[in-house]
Design an enzyme around this catalytic site. Structure first.
Site, PDB file in Angstrom:
ATOM      1  N   ASP A   1      43.415  -1.766  25.653  1.00  0.00           N
ATOM      2  CA  ASP A   1      42.627  -0.675  26.249  1.00  0.00           C
ATOM      3  C   ASP A   1      43.067   0.744  25.855  1.00  0.00           C
ATOM      4  O   ASP A   1      43.174   1.622  26.721  1.00  0.00           O
ATOM      5  CB  ASP A   1      42.644  -0.786  27.783  1.00  0.00           C
ATOM      6  CG  ASP A   1      42.042  -2.092  28.294  1.00  0.00           C
ATOM      7  OD1 ASP A   1      41.672  -2.947  27.467  1.00  0.00           O
ATOM      8  OD2 ASP A   1      41.965  -2.269  29.529  1.00  0.00           O
TER       9      ASP A   1
ATOM     10  N   HIS B   1      34.560   4.470  34.758  1.00  0.00           N
ATOM     11  CA  HIS B   1      35.280   4.623  33.485  1.00  0.00           C
ATOM     12  C   HIS B   1      34.800   3.571  32.492  1.00  0.00           C
ATOM     13  O   HIS B   1      34.293   2.520  32.884  1.00  0.00           O
ATOM     14  CB  HIS B   1      36.792   4.474  33.709  1.00  0.00           C
ATOM     15  CG  HIS B   1      37.180   3.111  34.204  1.00  0.00           C
ATOM     16  ND1 HIS B   1      37.045   2.733  35.529  1.00  0.00           N
ATOM     17  CD2 HIS B   1      37.649   2.023  33.558  1.00  0.00           C
ATOM     18  CE1 HIS B   1      37.439   1.474  35.667  1.00  0.00           C
ATOM     19  NE2 HIS B   1      37.796   1.006  34.490  1.00  0.00           N
TER      20      HIS B   1
ATOM     21  N   LYS C   1      36.355  -6.913  27.684  1.00  0.00           N
ATOM     22  CA  LYS C   1      36.566  -7.369  29.062  1.00  0.00           C
ATOM     23  C   LYS C   1      35.999  -6.342  30.027  1.00  0.00           C
ATOM     24  O   LYS C   1      35.703  -5.212  29.629  1.00  0.00           O
ATOM     25  CB  LYS C   1      38.060  -7.588  29.332  1.00  0.00           C
ATOM     26  CG  LYS C   1      38.882  -6.325  29.263  1.00  0.00           C
ATOM     27  CD  LYS C   1      40.359  -6.640  29.391  1.00  0.00           C
ATOM     28  CE  LYS C   1      41.217  -5.390  29.502  1.00  0.00           C
ATOM     29  NZ  LYS C   1      40.916  -4.533  30.652  1.00  0.00           N
TER      30      LYS C   1
ATOM     31  N   HIS D   1      32.649  -1.638  30.755  1.00  0.00           N
ATOM     32  CA  HIS D   1      31.936  -1.898  31.999  1.00  0.00           C
ATOM     33  C   HIS D   1      30.450  -1.561  31.923  1.00  0.00           C
ATOM     34  O   HIS D   1      30.075  -0.520  31.351  1.00  0.00           O
ATOM     35  CB  HIS D   1      32.523  -1.057  33.133  1.00  0.00           C
ATOM     36  CG  HIS D   1      33.934  -1.417  33.475  1.00  0.00           C
ATOM     37  ND1 HIS D   1      34.322  -2.695  33.761  1.00  0.00           N
ATOM     38  CD2 HIS D   1      35.049  -0.647  33.607  1.00  0.00           C
ATOM     39  CE1 HIS D   1      35.624  -2.706  34.043  1.00  0.00           C
ATOM     40  NE2 HIS D   1      36.090  -1.479  33.958  1.00  0.00           N
TER      41      HIS D   1
ATOM     42  N   CYS E   1      46.471  -3.125  33.388  1.00  0.00           N
ATOM     43  CA  CYS E   1      45.931  -4.127  32.449  1.00  0.00           C
ATOM     44  C   CYS E   1      46.985  -4.705  31.508  1.00  0.00           C
ATOM     45  O   CYS E   1      46.904  -5.879  31.135  1.00  0.00           O
ATOM     46  CB  CYS E   1      44.749  -3.536  31.696  1.00  0.00           C
ATOM     47  SG  CYS E   1      43.314  -3.310  32.791  1.00  0.00           S
TER      48      CYS E   1
ATOM     49  N   ASP F   1      38.177  -2.124  27.688  1.00  0.00           N
ATOM     50  CA  ASP F   1      37.502  -2.193  28.967  1.00  0.00           C
ATOM     51  C   ASP F   1      36.064  -1.751  28.687  1.00  0.00           C
ATOM     52  O   ASP F   1      35.846  -0.730  28.012  1.00  0.00           O
ATOM     53  CB  ASP F   1      38.207  -1.222  29.927  1.00  0.00           C
ATOM     54  CG  ASP F   1      38.237  -1.714  31.360  1.00  0.00           C
ATOM     55  OD1 ASP F   1      38.083  -2.929  31.587  1.00  0.00           O
ATOM     56  OD2 ASP F   1      38.426  -0.870  32.268  1.00  0.00           O
TER      57      ASP F   1
HETATM   58 ZN   LIG Z   1      38.040  -0.991  34.183  1.00  0.00          ZN
END
Ligand SMILES: [Zn+2]
Length: 188
Positions: free
Chosen positions: A18, A79, A104, A62, A143, A60
């Site tokens: 990340d 985020h 992810k 989302h 993470c 990451d």
């Molecule tokens: Zn996140």
């Protein structure tokens, strides 16, 4: 010549967690001095490339209004929303075209802190006969920790590249390192 505390092995893998603009100063969920990991990680990328060892990078990623966001009752400000600049790989990161990208945080029904959490990364690494992973990235106490602890549970040896990680908080970082060491992780 850099002296490594642990020599690289053909069965190693590098996993960068990340390293994205939203987790760096100026981003929407900035980790203090998060951007400082970029040159450190770049040096490790070169080492692994020279040794012909596979490189993985997680992101990451989302959907808008993800359940981990405060607006939805989650713990974090919004985020790494898919297809926004903050969710890209950090522009300073010299990720080779051969790197495997792990996505992810895209599930609608749960968050995924660990790069191994139902991403397929574990079985992919096993198929490539990887037995030990070197891990760096953001954030150490969220993470990175989740990734390392799950790697250990999956039977991988794990080395945390400590100067290639930054925590959300110094205290959280110390506790995370203790937890990872207690789980049989070593540091570099
Ligand atoms: Zn996140």
């Amino acid at each position: 010549m850099v002296q490594l505390a642990h020599a690289l092995r053909a069965t190693d893998g590098l996993l960068i967690v990340d390293v994205q603009p939203d987790f760096c100063p100026g981003g929407s969920l900035p980790i203090p001095r998060g951007d400082e990991v970029v040159p450190v990680v770049n040096a490790w990328i070169e080492r692994f490339l020279d040794a012909g060892i596979p490189i993985y990078a997680s992101r990451d990623w989302h959907p808008p209004h993800h359940l981990s966001f405060r607006e939805q009752g989650g713990p974090w400000p919004a985020h790494c929303v898919q297809d926004t600049p903050g969710a890209a790989m950090h522009p300073g990161l010299n990720l080779p075209a051969s790197a495997f990208l792990i996505t992810k945080g895209c599930r609608l029904d749960m968050d995924q802190y660990s790069a191994f959490d139902e991403t397929g990364a574990g079985s992919h690494m096993r198929a490539r006969r990887i037995t030990r992973i070197w891990v760096a990235g953001l954030a150490l106490d969220v993470c990175v920790k989740a990734t390392v602890l799950q790697a250990r549970k999956l039977g991988f040896d794990a080395i945390v590249i400590t100067d290639g990680c930054r925590p959300v908080s110094a205290e959280g970082g110390r506790r995370a390192l203790e937890e990872m060491l207690a789980a049989g992780t070593v540091t570099a």
